[in-house]
Scaffold this motif. Structure first.
Motif, PDB file in Angstrom:
ATOM      1  N   THR A  95       6.266  -4.628  -7.591  1.00  0.00           N
ATOM      2  CA  THR A  95       5.742  -5.696  -8.454  1.00  0.00           C
ATOM      3  C   THR A  95       4.413  -6.237  -7.929  1.00  0.00           C
ATOM      4  N   HIS A 124       6.533 -16.649  -8.104  1.00  0.00           N
ATOM      5  CA  HIS A 124       6.478 -16.020  -6.785  1.00  0.00           C
ATOM      6  C   HIS A 124       5.000 -15.946  -6.380  1.00  0.00           C
ATOM      7  N   ALA A 126       3.383 -13.602  -5.459  1.00  0.00           N
ATOM      8  CA  ALA A 126       2.780 -12.377  -6.003  1.00  0.00           C
ATOM      9  C   ALA A 126       2.202 -12.587  -7.396  1.00  0.00           C
ATOM     10  N   ILE A 174      12.540 -13.980 -14.815  1.00  0.00           N
ATOM     11  CA  ILE A 174      13.522 -14.844 -14.137  1.00  0.00           C
ATOM     12  C   ILE A 174      12.916 -15.247 -12.785  1.00  0.00           C
ATOM     13  N   ASN A 176      12.605 -16.096  -8.996  1.00  0.00           N
ATOM     14  CA  ASN A 176      13.356 -15.646  -7.818  1.00  0.00           C
ATOM     15  C   ASN A 176      13.811 -16.804  -6.945  1.00  0.00           C
ATOM     16  N   SER A 224       9.995  -4.024  -9.525  1.00  0.00           N
ATOM     17  CA  SER A 224      10.103  -3.264  -8.272  1.00  0.00           C
ATOM     18  C   SER A 224      11.386  -2.451  -8.295  1.00  0.00           C
ATOM     19  N   HIS A 226      13.141  -1.429  -5.784  1.00  0.00           N
ATOM     20  CA  HIS A 226      14.131  -1.801  -4.750  1.00  0.00           C
ATOM     21  C   HIS A 226      15.024  -2.976  -5.127  1.00  0.00           C
ATOM     22  N   LYS A 227      14.652  -3.694  -6.185  1.00  0.00           N
ATOM     23  CA  LYS A 227      15.535  -4.783  -6.643  1.00  0.00           C
ATOM     24  C   LYS A 227      16.473  -4.273  -7.731  1.00  0.00           C
TER      25      LYS A 227
HETATM   26  N1  PMP Z   1       7.940 -11.512  -8.318  1.00  0.00           N
HETATM   27  C1  PMP Z   1       9.210 -11.930  -8.175  1.00  0.00           C
HETATM   28  C2  PMP Z   1       9.800 -12.825  -9.223  1.00  0.00           C
HETATM   29  C3  PMP Z   1       9.964 -11.500  -7.078  1.00  0.00           C
HETATM   30  O1  PMP Z   1      11.221 -11.898  -6.932  1.00  0.00           O
HETATM   31  C4  PMP Z   1       9.367 -10.646  -6.130  1.00  0.00           C
HETATM   32  C5  PMP Z   1      10.127 -10.193  -4.895  1.00  0.00           C
HETATM   33  N2  PMP Z   1      10.811 -11.211  -4.241  1.00  0.00           N
HETATM   34  C6  PMP Z   1       8.062 -10.224  -6.339  1.00  0.00           C
HETATM   35  C7  PMP Z   1       7.370 -10.677  -7.435  1.00  0.00           C
HETATM   36  C8  PMP Z   1       7.380  -9.272  -5.397  1.00  0.00           C
HETATM   37  O2  PMP Z   1       8.065  -8.069  -5.395  1.00  0.00           O
HETATM   38  P1  PMP Z   1       7.752  -6.941  -4.302  1.00  0.00           P
HETATM   39  O3  PMP Z   1       7.799  -7.622  -2.967  1.00  0.00           O
HETATM   40  O4  PMP Z   1       8.847  -5.958  -4.488  1.00  0.00           O
HETATM   41  O5  PMP Z   1       6.420  -6.396  -4.609  1.00  0.00           O
END
Ligand code: PMP
Length: 407
Positions: A95, A124, A126, A174, A176, A224, A226-227
């Motif tokens: 992500t 997040h 990110a 959603i 996190n 992602s 892995h989730k």
């Molecule tokens: N956005 C959300 C809502 C997340 O939960 C996460 C991971 N915790 C991320 C972005 C970033 O994902 P990744 O670390 O797998 O790139």
């Protein structure tokens, strides 16, 4: 389709069956990363044991097999999200990389001085920092949709933020940190009425409900692997072809070019324009295996089961004296974020760990969310396909022990 059988499902996840400090593992950190079923582990191992090869460039047998497997994986993702075409599916690391790609590529072309980008108050990092960076670079402004006391987006305020300078809206499906499911349909509808594209951060969303990007009509959707029970290091960016065609490459090098001379380079067609360098073939195949695994159980069955466990967890945790759940909304899935009165989340997390219960503590890469509620962090229990109501009882028992120790 197999009948949903939790005991059989648990058998599929080898990492579940271990003891931590002599206690059976209760894994409640799936929002950070999910455990992997054996079929996913096997798919990766099989790739490296058999068709291990680079893709899109070899005439030899193995390379063609690897290319077919990689492109089949893309097609499986396309069907899973109901994208219009597989060229709208870009493989990324996750992500974070997907959002960086959009922010910097879309931003390079479409965001200018004094323009505006809208995110929400419960994102997040990110889905904040890449936009902040591109806004800084371009002299644009980041605007934030506020949330109410329950952590729900205030849609009236969102509408007031929109202006003729707004170039993109980017929100989580959603959250996190709170588990709140945002009204993304409404956000997309309002944004589109104003001619603004929308990016959905689906890192937590696609895990707990069916995503149909054509029905949603979002312009971008990221997640992602892995989730979603797939390997780390593989992620997806879905983008509408019309945007991806107009956006410049994010990274450059091999794979993403059509022709290169020292005078001029022309770019490859979609999706390869956005996949510079050797892609993560093994983990794309692993992602396909995860999707096939979930579909073989039945997505609706999974969501229904998870809802039951989540409802039970919410009820039982609420009954603990001194419990403060953050984000008291009925629109939630997968994540319960909470604090115990007068107990530091880190202390609680450490004791829970000693009791075999894996949770996450801290700000969950969502510092502005914590700031909004005037706290430093929470304890976060997050749930996956393999969790049971018995594990909720173990969590509750462990939390009562924490209270006893610190009470
Ligand atoms: N956005 C959300 C809502 C997340 O939960 C996460 C991971 N915790 C991320 C972005 C970033 O994902 P990744 O670390 O797998 O790139």
């Amino acid at each position: 389709m197999l009948k949903f059988n939790i005991q059989n499902i648990r058998k599929d996840f080898p990492a579940l069956h271990q003891e931590i400090y002599g206690k059976p593992l209760v894994y409640l950190d799936s929002a950070a990363t999910t455990l992997k079923p054996q079929v996913v582990i096997d798919a990766i191992s099989n790739y490296y044991s058999t068709i291990n090869s680079n893709v899109h460039r070899g005439v030899h047998y193995l390379s063609q097999q690897a290319t077919d497997a990689f492109e089949n994986a893309r097609n499986t993702v396309k069907d899973f999200m109901n994208a219009g075409a597989s060229k709208e599916i870009i493989f990324t690391k996750g992500t974070t990389e997907s959002i960086n790609l959009i922010a910097f590529s879309f931003g390079k072309k479409f965001i200018g001085k004094n323009d505006e980008v809208i995110v929400s108050a419960i994102e997040h990092h990110a889905n904040i920092v890449p936009w902040q960076m591109i806004c800084e670079e371009k002299g644009a402004r980041l605007k934030v949709i506020p949330v109410n006391e329950n952590g729900e987006l205030i849609i009236d305020e969102f509408e007031k933020l929109i202006s003729d300078k707004t170039k993109i809206v980017s929100v989580a499906h959603i959250s996190n940190s709170l588990g709140i499911r945002n009204p993304i349909e409404e956000i997309i509808e309002i944004s589109h009425k104003n001619g603004i594209p929308v990016m959905i951060d689906g890192a937590q969303g696609i895990v707990h409900e069916k995503v149909d990007v054509q029905e949603l009509d979002c312009d971008f959707y990221c997640f992602s692997g892995h989730k979603l029970y797939a390997p780390m290091g593989i992620g997806v960016l879905y983008g509408k072809e019309k945007w991806l065609n107009e956006m410049p490459p994010y990274q450059t090098g091999g794979e993403m070019i059509q022709s290169v001379t020292f005078e001029k380079t022309t770019f490859n067609k979609l999706p390869f324009k956005f996949e510079a360098g050797t892609p993560n073939v093994a983990d794309a195949i692993g992602l396909e295996a995860a999707i096939n695994y979930l579909q073989s159980i039945g997505l609706e069955e999974i969501y229904k089961y998870e809802k039951g466990v989540f409802g039970c967890a919410t009820k039982k945790l609420s009954e603990i004296p001194g419990m403060e759940i953050l984000g008291n909304s009925s629109f939630k899935a997968g994540v319960i974020s909470f604090n115990l009165e007068n107990i530091h989340p880190y202390d609680a997390g450490t004791i829970l760990d000693r009791l075999g219960v894996a949770v996450r503590t801290g700000n969950h890469c969502a510092q502005p969310t914590m700031d909004r509620f005037g706290i430093h962090g929470t304890i976060r229990a997050s749930f996956g396909i393999y969790n049971t109501k018995e594990e909720i009882d173990l969590l509750v028992g462990a939390l009562l022990k924490v209270k006893e120790m610190f009470g």
